[in-house]
Write a protein that holds these residues in place. Structure first.
Motif, PDB file in Angstrom:
ATOM      1  N   UNK A 166       0.808  -1.211   0.000  1.00 15.46           N
ATOM      2  CA  UNK A 166       0.000   0.000   0.000  1.00 15.46           C
ATOM      3  C   UNK A 166       0.846   1.268   0.000  1.00 15.46           C
ATOM      4  N   UNK A 167       2.106   1.154   0.409  1.00  7.72           N
ATOM      5  CA  UNK A 167       2.995   2.316   0.363  1.00  7.72           C
ATOM      6  C   UNK A 167       3.762   2.408  -0.955  1.00  7.72           C
ATOM      7  N   UNK A 168       3.477   1.490  -1.895  1.00  9.44           N
ATOM      8  CA  UNK A 168       4.088   1.536  -3.215  1.00  9.44           C
ATOM      9  C   UNK A 168       5.317   0.670  -3.382  1.00  9.44           C
ATOM     10  N   UNK A 169       5.845   0.092  -2.297  1.00 10.78           N
ATOM     11  CA  UNK A 169       7.049  -0.718  -2.386  1.00 10.78           C
ATOM     12  C   UNK A 169       6.725  -2.131  -2.864  1.00 10.78           C
ATOM     13  N   UNK A 170       7.764  -2.798  -3.396  1.00  6.32           N
ATOM     14  CA  UNK A 170       7.648  -4.194  -3.793  1.00  6.32           C
ATOM     15  C   UNK A 170       8.462  -5.055  -2.846  1.00  6.32           C
ATOM     16  N   UNK A 171       7.879  -6.166  -2.413  1.00  3.37           N
ATOM     17  CA  UNK A 171       8.466  -6.985  -1.357  1.00  3.37           C
ATOM     18  C   UNK A 171       8.464  -8.446  -1.773  1.00  3.37           C
ATOM     19  N   UNK A 172       9.618  -9.093  -1.697  1.00  2.00           N
ATOM     20  CA  UNK A 172       9.696 -10.534  -1.894  1.00  2.00           C
ATOM     21  C   UNK A 172       9.074 -11.219  -0.681  1.00  2.00           C
ATOM     22  N   UNK A 173       8.103 -12.097  -0.915  1.00  2.00           N
ATOM     23  CA  UNK A 173       7.334 -12.687   0.177  1.00  2.00           C
ATOM     24  C   UNK A 173       7.721 -14.129   0.511  1.00  2.00           C
ATOM     25  N   UNK A 174       7.938 -14.947  -0.523  1.00  2.00           N
ATOM     26  CA  UNK A 174       8.118 -16.369  -0.217  1.00  2.00           C
ATOM     27  C   UNK A 174       8.761 -17.092  -1.388  1.00  2.00           C
TER      28      UNK A 174
END
Length: 425
Positions: A201-209
């Motif tokens: 929601x803050x625009x960042x991309x995150x590796x999850x799993x």
């Protein structure tokens, strides 16, 4: 710092970072830098122990062996940026302590990057990493106990990352894809490695799993999704996937309300494969006009018109487009500023391509963990080019409207925390 070696604090920071603790760097940016800093600090502390003839907490055996005398801060320039190190100081020794490791890296800063990435490739076994130090620096700089300390912590940090709490991440869009790799010695069989990253929601991309399992199997994808929800992942607004039937079935069970976007790049390949070569370039331009429409309704209108125009001449290709037309256009229901980032799973696909390139020189992975760790290291390296998306109060209100339509019982009348924060600014 007292009697506690600086590497102990770095080890704690690695653990905090892997579990997503507030105030530390994000995993996508931090592993190589923090891992390099930790490896180097452990190596330096092992060097001074050998120099003095005793470990940090051992009493001196003779008066002539010298003493530790605190630490001196040093910033080492590397490809990962400046690494803050604590260089041990000594007194009452025949000569001052000088770190061979720091001296070597001062002339070849890229060696440390190769070292840390190589640890993941080799599976973090003590013997292989000990050999990697030898290959990198041309001599045994870190003792066997030092190598064991490094490999144990990095292996544990990877495990912690895979088990970290995801409940604090507000994932708007979830991207899922898989790659087939030969990951076990003694067999030619390839196995799937599945990956997920999210746009927050803050625009960042995150590796999850990351996890092993057949890319086609419903059970494997169901288990993969369960692993993330068990760690607190909430249902996103949108999931971007390929046409895998097993994955679609698993998503209907785990995230029944989320919208599903069909990867346009993979769909385009499927369509063009059913066309004569002479018409492929023209048809690709026409389909792009559908996929890049300004709105969902306009995209449907253009797509249906295109299908009606060419259905008699190219029935297989037009049937392929028709069966997934709506799924290919779901991204157009989202803010215009996000359209280009929601159309495909290409970010993961390109990174997987780099993973394939690296695995060619390895042959067979010694362990399943080594395969996952290589892909993890590859994703981290590639993440430096990942760009986020813009989030404004207007965009967040649009997302809240979608959220309320998808989850009316849970979100009616609510405005996201991010939207409230931006409105206050």
């Amino acid at each position: 710092m007292g009697r506690v070696p600086p590497s102990v604090g770095m080890k704690q920071l690695l653990s905090q970072w892997m579990t997503g603790a507030e105030g530390v760097d994000h995993p996508l940016d931090a592993l190589v830098r923090l891992g390099s800093q930790y490896c180097l600090q452990v190596g330096i502390e092992q060097e001074v122990s050998e120099f003095l003839g005793r470990a940090h907490y051992q009493r001196r055996r003779d008066a002539g062996s010298g003493y530790r005398n605190g630490y001196e801060s040093k910033a080492l320039k590397t490809p990962m940026g400046l690494l803050g190190l604590a260089i041990p100081q000594t007194r009452q020794t025949a000569a001052p302590f000088r770190s061979r490791l720091v001296a070597r890296l001062g002339t070849d800063g890229a060696a440390l990057h190769r070292l840390v990435t190589g640890m993941y490739v080799r599976g973090l076994s003590t013997r292989d990493v000990e050999g990697l130090f030898q290959d990198t620096f041309g001599q045994r700089i870190v003792s066997k106990s030092g190598v064991s300390q490094i490999t144990a912590q990095l292996g544990e940090s990877f495990r912690q990352w895979r088990e970290r709490d995801l409940s604090g991440l507000k994932v708007v869009s979830l991207f899922l894809d898989a790659i087939d790799l030969a990951m076990r010695a003694g067999t030619q069989e390839k196995e799937g490695v599945r990956a997920a990253y999210g746009m927050l929601e803050d625009g960042k991309k995150v590796l999850l799993h990351l996890a092993v399992g057949s890319r086609e199997s419903y059970d494997a994808w169901l288990s993969f999704l369960h692993e993330m929800t068990a760690r607190g992942l909430q249902e996103p607004l949108l999931v971007i996937i390929d046409g895998n039937p097993g994955l679609k079935k698993a998503l209907r069970e785990i995230f029944p309300h989320a919208l599903r976007q069909r990867c346009q790049v993979q769909k385009m390949r499927n369509i063009l494969a059913k066309l004569p070569r002479m018409i492929q370039a023209k048809m690709k331009r026409l389909i792009h006009q559908v996929f890049y429409a300004a709105s969902y309704d306009e995209g449907l209108r253009r797509g249906r018109a295109l299908i009606a125009r060419f259905k008699a001449r190219y029935p297989a290709a037009m049937t392929c487009l028709e069966e997934d037309l709506e799924a290919c256009l779901v991204h157009l229901k989202f803010p215009r500023e996000h359209h280009v980032r929601l159309r495909t799973t290409n970010l993961l696909e390109r990174t997987f391509g780099e993973g394939r390139r690296r695995t060619k020189v390895i042959g067979r992975f010694p362990t399943e963990a080594a395969c996952l760790q290589l892909l993890y290291a590859t994703l981290i390296t590639a993440s430096h080019t990942w760009r986020g998306v813009v989030m404004t109060p207007t965009i967040l209100r649009q997302l809240d409207t979608i959220r309320q339509e998808l989850f009316p019982m849970n979100h009616a009348g609510q405005v996201s925390d991010a939207a409230t924060c931006l409105q206050e600014k």
